[in-house]
Design a protein around this motif. Structure first.
Motif, PDB file in Angstrom:
ATOM      1  N   GLU A   1      10.321   3.816  -6.073  1.00 13.26           N
ATOM      2  CA  GLU A   1      10.047   3.700  -7.434  1.00 13.26           C
ATOM      3  C   GLU A   1       9.687   2.400  -8.356  1.00 13.26           C
TER       4      GLU A   1
ATOM      5  N   VAL B   1       7.938   0.016  -6.323  1.00 15.93           N
ATOM      6  CA  VAL B   1       5.544   0.236  -6.347  1.00 15.93           C
ATOM      7  C   VAL B   1       5.246   0.099  -8.631  1.00 15.93           C
ATOM      8  N   GLN B   2       6.485   0.098  -8.971  1.00 20.75           N
ATOM      9  CA  GLN B   2       5.741  -0.236 -10.871  1.00 20.75           C
ATOM     10  C   GLN B   2       6.107  -1.964 -10.778  1.00 20.75           C
TER      11      GLN B   2
ATOM     12  N   ARG C   1       5.108  -3.590  -7.956  1.00 22.99           N
ATOM     13  CA  ARG C   1       3.933  -3.738  -7.423  1.00 22.99           C
ATOM     14  C   ARG C   1       1.960  -4.005  -8.664  1.00 22.99           C
ATOM     15  N   LYS C   2       2.204  -2.813  -9.779  1.00 20.70           N
ATOM     16  CA  LYS C   2       1.409  -2.123 -10.146  1.00 20.70           C
ATOM     17  C   LYS C   2       1.307  -3.733 -11.143  1.00 20.70           C
TER      18      LYS C   2
ATOM     19  N   GLN D   1       0.942  -1.501  -0.004  1.00 19.34           N
ATOM     20  CA  GLN D   1       0.329   0.086  -0.010  1.00 19.34           C
ATOM     21  C   GLN D   1       0.617   1.029  -0.201  1.00 19.34           C
ATOM     22  N   ALA D   2       1.628   1.269   0.482  1.00 18.53           N
ATOM     23  CA  ALA D   2       3.129   2.401   0.190  1.00 18.53           C
ATOM     24  C   ALA D   2       3.667   2.869  -0.545  1.00 18.53           C
ATOM     25  N   ASP D   3       3.005   4.642  -1.290  1.00 15.56           N
ATOM     26  CA  ASP D   3       3.652   4.924  -1.855  1.00 15.56           C
ATOM     27  C   ASP D   3       4.993   4.988  -2.092  1.00 15.56           C
ATOM     28  N   ALA D   4       6.283   5.053  -3.204  1.00 14.84           N
ATOM     29  CA  ALA D   4       7.594   5.376  -2.968  1.00 14.84           C
ATOM     30  C   ALA D   4       8.139   5.838  -2.502  1.00 14.84           C
ATOM     31  N   GLU D   5       7.066   7.179  -2.158  1.00 14.25           N
ATOM     32  CA  GLU D   5       8.517   8.251  -0.846  1.00 14.25           C
ATOM     33  C   GLU D   5       8.202   7.526   0.960  1.00 14.25           C
ATOM     34  N   THR D   6       7.307   6.532   0.886  1.00  9.95           N
ATOM     35  CA  THR D   6       6.878   6.271   2.357  1.00  9.95           C
ATOM     36  C   THR D   6       8.037   4.951   1.890  1.00  9.95           C
TER      37      THR D   6
END
Length: 108
Positions: free
Chosen positions: A43, A46-47, A49-50, A24-29
């Motif tokens: 990043e 996150v990518q 995971r998407k 659930q966390a964004d890249a900054e977190t």
């Protein structure tokens, strides 16, 4: 002296940070909460995971380019995969064993 205090505060934040949900966390977190993972690797997390769906184990996280076993193990206690306890290397879902049906004894 001020610089030393600021460095201590930043270091202590990283040490005592709450575990994050990697799904659930964004890249900054991610980059702020995990050791050895900067903005570019975050990043990539996150990518990945998407494109591939949620992470289920630390081994899944190791599939992200630039993140190896050492980095995953280093962050093991700071990663959640859901609302549960921190991640473990061996946290792999194992199917439950079905119960054996009880034999019924036939009357003599």
């Amino acid at each position: 002296m001020k610089k030393l205090f600021v460095l201590f505060m930043l270091y202590s934040f990283a040490v005592f940070a709450e575990p994050i949900n990697i799904n659930q966390a964004d890249a900054e977190t991610i980059s702020k909460a995990l050791t050895g993972i900067g903005p570019k690797k975050a990043e990539a997390v996150v990518q990945y995971r998407k494109e591939h769906g949620d992470f289920k184990t630390l081994k899944d996280l190791e599939n992200v380019s630039g993140i190896g076993e050492k980095t995953a193990q280093q962050n093991e206690k700071n990663i959640l995969f859901g609302d549960s306890a921190p991640a473990t290397a061996e946290k792999i879902a194992t199917p439950e064993k079905p119960e054996k049906p009880q034999e019924t004894k036939k009357p003599k």
